[in-house]
Scaffold this motif. Sequence first.
Motif, PDB file in Angstrom:
ATOM      1  N   SER A  65      20.990 -39.788  -1.457  1.00  0.00           N
ATOM      2  CA  SER A  65      20.243 -41.191  -1.191  1.00  0.00           C
ATOM      3  C   SER A  65      21.037 -41.249   0.131  1.00  0.00           C
ATOM      4  O   SER A  65      21.563 -40.831   0.663  1.00  0.00           O
ATOM      5  N   ASN A  66      20.647 -42.355   0.942  1.00  0.00           N
ATOM      6  CA  ASN A  66      20.418 -42.917   2.059  1.00  0.00           C
ATOM      7  C   ASN A  66      22.305 -43.285   2.105  1.00  0.00           C
ATOM      8  O   ASN A  66      23.048 -43.626   1.785  1.00  0.00           O
ATOM      9  N   GLY A  67      22.403 -42.477   3.684  1.00  0.00           N
ATOM     10  CA  GLY A  67      23.695 -42.584   4.229  1.00  0.00           C
ATOM     11  C   GLY A  67      24.527 -41.557   3.441  1.00  0.00           C
ATOM     12  O   GLY A  67      26.208 -41.876   3.651  1.00  0.00           O
ATOM     13  N   ALA A  68      23.721 -40.505   2.179  1.00  0.00           N
ATOM     14  CA  ALA A  68      24.858 -39.872   2.154  1.00  0.00           C
ATOM     15  C   ALA A  68      25.512 -39.048   3.495  1.00  0.00           C
ATOM     16  O   ALA A  68      24.960 -37.572   4.113  1.00  0.00           O
ATOM     17  N   VAL A  69      26.726 -38.961   2.621  1.00  0.00           N
ATOM     18  CA  VAL A  69      27.560 -37.990   3.295  1.00  0.00           C
ATOM     19  C   VAL A  69      28.750 -36.284   2.641  1.00  0.00           C
ATOM     20  O   VAL A  69      28.811 -36.821   2.006  1.00  0.00           O
ATOM     21  N   LYS A  70      27.730 -35.490   3.540  1.00  0.00           N
ATOM     22  CA  LYS A  70      28.929 -34.559   2.318  1.00  0.00           C
ATOM     23  C   LYS A  70      29.422 -33.359   2.909  1.00  0.00           C
ATOM     24  O   LYS A  70      29.116 -32.842   4.076  1.00  0.00           O
ATOM     25  N   GLN A  71      30.833 -32.738   3.168  1.00  0.00           N
ATOM     26  CA  GLN A  71      31.442 -32.230   3.589  1.00  0.00           C
ATOM     27  C   GLN A  71      31.908 -31.132   2.897  1.00  0.00           C
ATOM     28  O   GLN A  71      32.764 -31.410   2.029  1.00  0.00           O
ATOM     29  N   GLU A  72      32.143 -29.816   3.746  1.00  0.00           N
ATOM     30  CA  GLU A  72      32.804 -28.529   3.198  1.00  0.00           C
ATOM     31  C   GLU A  72      32.921 -27.671   4.559  1.00  0.00           C
ATOM     32  O   GLU A  72      32.705 -27.031   4.643  1.00  0.00           O
TER      33      GLU A  72
ATOM     34  N   LYS B 103      15.817 -43.363   6.618  1.00  0.00           N
ATOM     35  CA  LYS B 103      15.030 -44.738   6.278  1.00  0.00           C
ATOM     36  C   LYS B 103      13.996 -44.167   8.219  1.00  0.00           C
ATOM     37  O   LYS B 103      12.924 -43.698   8.356  1.00  0.00           O
ATOM     38  N   ALA B 104      14.813 -42.914   8.725  1.00  0.00           N
ATOM     39  CA  ALA B 104      14.477 -41.926  10.088  1.00  0.00           C
ATOM     40  C   ALA B 104      14.174 -40.833   9.503  1.00  0.00           C
ATOM     41  O   ALA B 104      13.283 -39.842  10.090  1.00  0.00           O
ATOM     42  N   ARG B 105      14.319 -40.370   8.117  1.00  0.00           N
ATOM     43  CA  ARG B 105      13.524 -39.197   7.605  1.00  0.00           C
ATOM     44  C   ARG B 105      13.996 -37.605   8.033  1.00  0.00           C
ATOM     45  O   ARG B 105      13.555 -37.175   8.308  1.00  0.00           O
ATOM     46  N   LEU B 106      15.495 -38.134   8.078  1.00  0.00           N
ATOM     47  CA  LEU B 106      16.748 -36.946   9.009  1.00  0.00           C
ATOM     48  C   LEU B 106      17.234 -36.500   7.938  1.00  0.00           C
ATOM     49  O   LEU B 106      18.314 -37.942   7.836  1.00  0.00           O
ATOM     50  N   SER B 107      17.783 -35.309   8.679  1.00  0.00           N
ATOM     51  CA  SER B 107      18.935 -34.734   8.014  1.00  0.00           C
ATOM     52  C   SER B 107      20.186 -33.975   8.715  1.00  0.00           C
ATOM     53  O   SER B 107      19.205 -33.588   9.689  1.00  0.00           O
ATOM     54  N   THR B 108      21.328 -33.875   8.941  1.00  0.00           N
ATOM     55  CA  THR B 108      21.942 -33.048  10.359  1.00  0.00           C
ATOM     56  C   THR B 108      22.830 -32.481   9.119  1.00  0.00           C
ATOM     57  O   THR B 108      23.168 -33.353   8.426  1.00  0.00           O
ATOM     58  N   LEU B 109      23.316 -31.427  10.010  1.00  0.00           N
ATOM     59  CA  LEU B 109      23.727 -30.585   9.263  1.00  0.00           C
ATOM     60  C   LEU B 109      24.588 -29.897  11.045  1.00  0.00           C
ATOM     61  O   LEU B 109      24.438 -29.980  11.196  1.00  0.00           O
ATOM     62  N   HIS B 110      25.597 -30.277  10.605  1.00  0.00           N
ATOM     63  CA  HIS B 110      26.776 -30.781  12.415  1.00  0.00           C
ATOM     64  C   HIS B 110      28.007 -29.717  11.739  1.00  0.00           C
ATOM     65  O   HIS B 110      28.969 -29.205  10.023  1.00  0.00           O
ATOM     66  N   ILE B 111      28.510 -28.936  12.075  1.00  0.00           N
ATOM     67  CA  ILE B 111      29.141 -27.543  12.433  1.00  0.00           C
ATOM     68  C   ILE B 111      29.888 -27.558  13.595  1.00  0.00           C
ATOM     69  O   ILE B 111      30.199 -28.150  14.977  1.00  0.00           O
ATOM     70  N   THR B 112      31.755 -27.904  12.980  1.00  0.00           N
ATOM     71  CA  THR B 112      33.156 -28.367  13.806  1.00  0.00           C
ATOM     72  C   THR B 112      33.532 -27.576  13.647  1.00  0.00           C
ATOM     73  O   THR B 112      33.837 -26.218  12.952  1.00  0.00           O
ATOM     74  N   ALA B 113      33.599 -26.941  15.023  1.00  0.00           N
ATOM     75  CA  ALA B 113      34.863 -25.244  15.558  1.00  0.00           C
ATOM     76  C   ALA B 113      34.194 -24.101  14.869  1.00  0.00           C
ATOM     77  O   ALA B 113      34.550 -23.635  13.865  1.00  0.00           O
ATOM     78  N   ALA B 114      32.969 -24.290  15.102  1.00  0.00           N
ATOM     79  CA  ALA B 114      32.456 -23.215  14.450  1.00  0.00           C
ATOM     80  C   ALA B 114      33.738 -21.767  14.727  1.00  0.00           C
ATOM     81  O   ALA B 114      33.959 -21.706  15.822  1.00  0.00           O
ATOM     82  N   VAL B 115      33.423 -20.351  13.346  1.00  0.00           N
ATOM     83  CA  VAL B 115      34.221 -19.462  13.105  1.00  0.00           C
ATOM     84  C   VAL B 115      32.246 -18.095  13.629  1.00  0.00           C
ATOM     85  O   VAL B 115      31.986 -18.544  12.904  1.00  0.00           O
ATOM     86  N   HIS B 116      33.073 -17.286  13.362  1.00  0.00           N
ATOM     87  CA  HIS B 116      31.897 -15.865  13.602  1.00  0.00           C
ATOM     88  C   HIS B 116      31.390 -15.970  12.040  1.00  0.00           C
ATOM     89  O   HIS B 116      30.079 -15.958  11.641  1.00  0.00           O
ATOM     90  N   ASP B 117      31.963 -16.351  10.988  1.00  0.00           N
ATOM     91  CA  ASP B 117      32.043 -16.047   9.136  1.00  0.00           C
ATOM     92  C   ASP B 117      30.946 -17.147   9.481  1.00  0.00           C
ATOM     93  O   ASP B 117      30.099 -17.073   8.011  1.00  0.00           O
TER      94      ASP B 117
END
Lengths: 113, 113
Positions: A51-58, A68-82
Amino acid sequence: ELKVEQNPLFLSMQEGKNYTIYCNYSTTSDRLYWYRQDPGKSLESLFVLLSNGAVKQEGRLMASLDTKARLSTLHITAAVHDLSATYFCAVDRTTMGRRALTFGSGTRLQVQP
Amino acid sequence: KAGVTQTPRYLIKTRGQQVTLSCSPISGHRSVSWYQQTPGQGLQFLFEYFSETQRNKGNFPGRFSGRQFSNSRSEMNVSTLELGDSALYLCASSRNPSTDTQYFGPGTRLTVL
């Protein structure tokens, strides 16, 4: 016709850095998925956003959805080689109970040590 | 719990031949979908089956067909193979169509010579 565009298509980043992968789609959808694919392997389900505004983290990955913007983002924090892999978003547009996922082109992520 | 299994994992055929690929879904999953993955076209939806019925079909020629058995196992068949049919064929299963996350098998790598 539903179109799904991901960018960037290729991303080389250093360990410890943050970055965002974008997924734009052209029509309304029922849900949006993010999958990971390692070379020569199958797709691993990461997130489903309903749904709109849904945020999930793993772990170091966080996905969000703006219908509404028809946009999803996948944010990577402090990337590691894996995390090096190809990431796909897929839009599910079920019509009269008939599902068909439309995938983006994928973002190949390479995390350099 | 066993995942989605696909057989064979690798297959080499020549143009004009036909091929049958098999998919066993996760136990309890009744919906099976098939996808084709190629470097040029990416991941494309082929068809979805539920309760032995084809519920949806992607934009592929009639040479591509499939079926589902009463135990939810599915097969797909490609007749009169063409060079462009070389691809990774992925099967995905879910408990129900339309609503549940699909879990992908390891794929069958088909090479057409």
